[in-house]
Design a protein around this motif. Sequence first.
Motif, PDB file in Angstrom:
ATOM      1  N   LYS A  44       0.812  -1.214   0.000  1.00 52.82           N
ATOM      2  CA  LYS A  44       0.000   0.000   0.000  1.00 52.82           C
ATOM      3  C   LYS A  44       0.849   1.269   0.000  1.00 52.82           C
ATOM      4  N   ARG A  45       1.854   1.262  -0.865  1.00 55.12           N
ATOM      5  CA  ARG A  45       2.683   2.440  -1.095  1.00 55.12           C
ATOM      6  C   ARG A  45       2.800   2.664  -2.602  1.00 55.12           C
ATOM      7  N   PRO A  46       1.651   2.940  -3.264  1.00 55.87           N
ATOM      8  CA  PRO A  46       1.650   3.046  -4.730  1.00 55.87           C
ATOM      9  C   PRO A  46       2.506   4.202  -5.239  1.00 55.87           C
ATOM     10  N   PHE A  47       3.307   3.926  -6.265  1.00 57.03           N
ATOM     11  CA  PHE A  47       4.116   4.977  -6.875  1.00 57.03           C
ATOM     12  C   PHE A  47       3.239   6.122  -7.374  1.00 57.03           C
ATOM     13  N   SER A  48       2.047   5.764  -7.855  1.00 58.15           N
ATOM     14  CA  SER A  48       1.159   6.781  -8.405  1.00 58.15           C
ATOM     15  C   SER A  48       0.860   7.868  -7.383  1.00 58.15           C
ATOM     16  N   LEU A  49       0.726   7.505  -6.121  1.00 53.53           N
ATOM     17  CA  LEU A  49       0.442   8.486  -5.077  1.00 53.53           C
ATOM     18  C   LEU A  49       1.620   9.436  -4.890  1.00 53.53           C
ATOM     19  N   TYR A  50       2.822   8.872  -4.875  1.00 49.49           N
ATOM     20  CA  TYR A  50       4.002   9.714  -4.668  1.00 49.49           C
ATOM     21  C   TYR A  50       4.290  10.589  -5.889  1.00 49.49           C
ATOM     22  N   PHE A  51       3.937  10.096  -7.093  1.00 42.08           N
ATOM     23  CA  PHE A  51       4.042  10.943  -8.280  1.00 42.08           C
ATOM     24  C   PHE A  51       3.098  12.140  -8.136  1.00 42.08           C
ATOM     25  N   ALA A  52       1.880  11.881  -7.612  1.00 42.57           N
ATOM     26  CA  ALA A  52       0.907  12.957  -7.427  1.00 42.57           C
ATOM     27  C   ALA A  52       1.383  13.953  -6.367  1.00 42.57           C
ATOM     28  N   VAL A  53       2.035  13.449  -5.311  1.00 42.99           N
ATOM     29  CA  VAL A  53       2.584  14.334  -4.280  1.00 42.99           C
ATOM     30  C   VAL A  53       3.647  15.248  -4.877  1.00 42.99           C
ATOM     31  N   ASP A  54       4.501  14.676  -5.746  1.00 44.53           N
ATOM     32  CA  ASP A  54       5.529  15.481  -6.413  1.00 44.53           C
ATOM     33  C   ASP A  54       4.897  16.566  -7.271  1.00 44.53           C
ATOM     34  N   PHE A  55       3.839  16.190  -7.999  1.00 39.50           N
ATOM     35  CA  PHE A  55       3.164  17.163  -8.859  1.00 39.50           C
ATOM     36  C   PHE A  55       2.522  18.266  -8.020  1.00 39.50           C
ATOM     37  N   ALA A  56       1.878  17.885  -6.919  1.00 35.67           N
ATOM     38  CA  ALA A  56       1.252  18.874  -6.050  1.00 35.67           C
ATOM     39  C   ALA A  56       2.294  19.824  -5.457  1.00 35.67           C
ATOM     40  N   TYR A  57       3.474  19.283  -5.159  1.00 33.18           N
ATOM     41  CA  TYR A  57       4.552  20.107  -4.616  1.00 33.18           C
ATOM     42  C   TYR A  57       4.968  21.188  -5.621  1.00 33.18           C
ATOM     43  N   PHE A 104      -3.915  12.407   0.338  1.00 34.94           N
ATOM     44  CA  PHE A 104      -4.045  11.330  -0.642  1.00 34.94           C
ATOM     45  C   PHE A 104      -4.188   9.951  -0.007  1.00 34.94           C
ATOM     46  N   PHE A 105      -3.776   9.816   1.254  1.00 33.41           N
ATOM     47  CA  PHE A 105      -3.917   8.527   1.936  1.00 33.41           C
ATOM     48  C   PHE A 105      -5.299   8.345   2.566  1.00 33.41           C
ATOM     49  N   GLN A 106      -6.166   9.339   2.440  1.00 34.46           N
ATOM     50  CA  GLN A 106      -7.535   9.172   2.927  1.00 34.46           C
ATOM     51  C   GLN A 106      -8.231   8.083   2.113  1.00 34.46           C
ATOM     52  N   LYS A 107      -9.087   7.315   2.783  1.00 33.63           N
ATOM     53  CA  LYS A 107      -9.635   6.090   2.198  1.00 33.63           C
ATOM     54  C   LYS A 107     -10.264   6.280   0.820  1.00 33.63           C
ATOM     55  N   GLY A 108     -11.163   7.230   0.690  1.00 35.37           N
ATOM     56  CA  GLY A 108     -11.861   7.400  -0.582  1.00 35.37           C
ATOM     57  C   GLY A 108     -10.974   7.852  -1.723  1.00 35.37           C
ATOM     58  N   ILE A 109      -9.827   8.446  -1.379  1.00 30.77           N
ATOM     59  CA  ILE A 109      -8.878   8.930  -2.390  1.00 30.77           C
ATOM     60  C   ILE A 109      -7.809   7.884  -2.668  1.00 30.77           C
ATOM     61  N   PHE A 110      -7.333   7.261  -1.602  1.00 36.48           N
ATOM     62  CA  PHE A 110      -6.237   6.300  -1.711  1.00 36.48           C
ATOM     63  C   PHE A 110      -6.571   5.146  -2.650  1.00 36.48           C
ATOM     64  N   ASN A 111      -7.819   4.684  -2.625  1.00 36.62           N
ATOM     65  CA  ASN A 111      -8.220   3.554  -3.480  1.00 36.62           C
ATOM     66  C   ASN A 111      -7.979   3.840  -4.958  1.00 36.62           C
ATOM     67  N   ASN A 170      -9.284  14.320  -8.746  1.00 39.80           N
ATOM     68  CA  ASN A 170      -9.641  15.635  -8.198  1.00 39.80           C
ATOM     69  C   ASN A 170     -11.072  15.655  -7.663  1.00 39.80           C
ATOM     70  N   ILE A 171     -11.943  14.791  -8.221  1.00 42.94           N
ATOM     71  CA  ILE A 171     -13.336  14.757  -7.768  1.00 42.94           C
ATOM     72  C   ILE A 171     -13.449  14.218  -6.343  1.00 42.94           C
ATOM     73  N   PRO A 172     -12.913  13.019  -6.028  1.00 40.93           N
ATOM     74  CA  PRO A 172     -12.974  12.569  -4.625  1.00 40.93           C
ATOM     75  C   PRO A 172     -12.177  13.461  -3.677  1.00 40.93           C
TER      76      PRO A 172
END
Length: 228
Positions: free
Chosen positions: A110-123, A136-143, A201-203
């Motif tokens: 449960k450490r998807p690269f996609s999430l960390y790519f999104a964190v980099d983009f948000a930064y 991004f680790f919130q349940k409805g978003i993380f899935n 962005n919707i969730p």
Amino acid sequence: MAKKQGLNKKLILLDLVFYAILPYIVWNYGKEPFGDYATMLISTIPGFIYTCYRFILEKQFNIAGLFIIGSLALGTMVNLLSGSAEQMIWNGVYLGLFYIVIYFIALIVKRPFSLYFAVDFAYLQGYARKDSATLFFQKGIFNWFQLIQVVFIVRGLFMAGLTVFLLNKYGIDGYGGMLLYKQIAGWFFWMLITGMFIYINIPVQRFLAGQQDKLQDKKTPLSTDEIF
């Protein structure tokens, strides 16, 4: 919006030129004087230079940046050590399967690269990494990030299978066509993954709105009796 669409079209055209057209031209006109293996190595140079240029231009950092540079370095090393054109293609398949294993492990823990790519983009948009990661680790978003990670795995399996199929069907002489087929497939998965990142962005907005409602509920106005 029009400016962004124009930029996307320009990037698609540049991808086609540097990842397909130029390598195809090098392959067609270079394999006779230089041989298959040397020509295949030379054909990777335009894409390598272009990827480095995009990396510098887009100022990617941390996980995304390290992944790009690491992939380039590892891919180049594998190509140089292959020894023959056909082995170079097979090694590319093996390397792709290696990445699939890494993606799968990241999915399981449960450490998807996609999430960390999104964190980099948000930064890059001005948001703190810690705040973005917490959100991004919130349940409805993380899935959704887990789902994108699954698409990464499916893309890797498909590209590896496509390469093996084309190599077995057309042999090393079909390398030029292989570049085109793989580029088209790559575009399909790029559009799919990009669309999923946009949909997230919707969730995210739904979650933030819920948090705002909870905050407002805590700030209930005082009654007249409480005031006086």
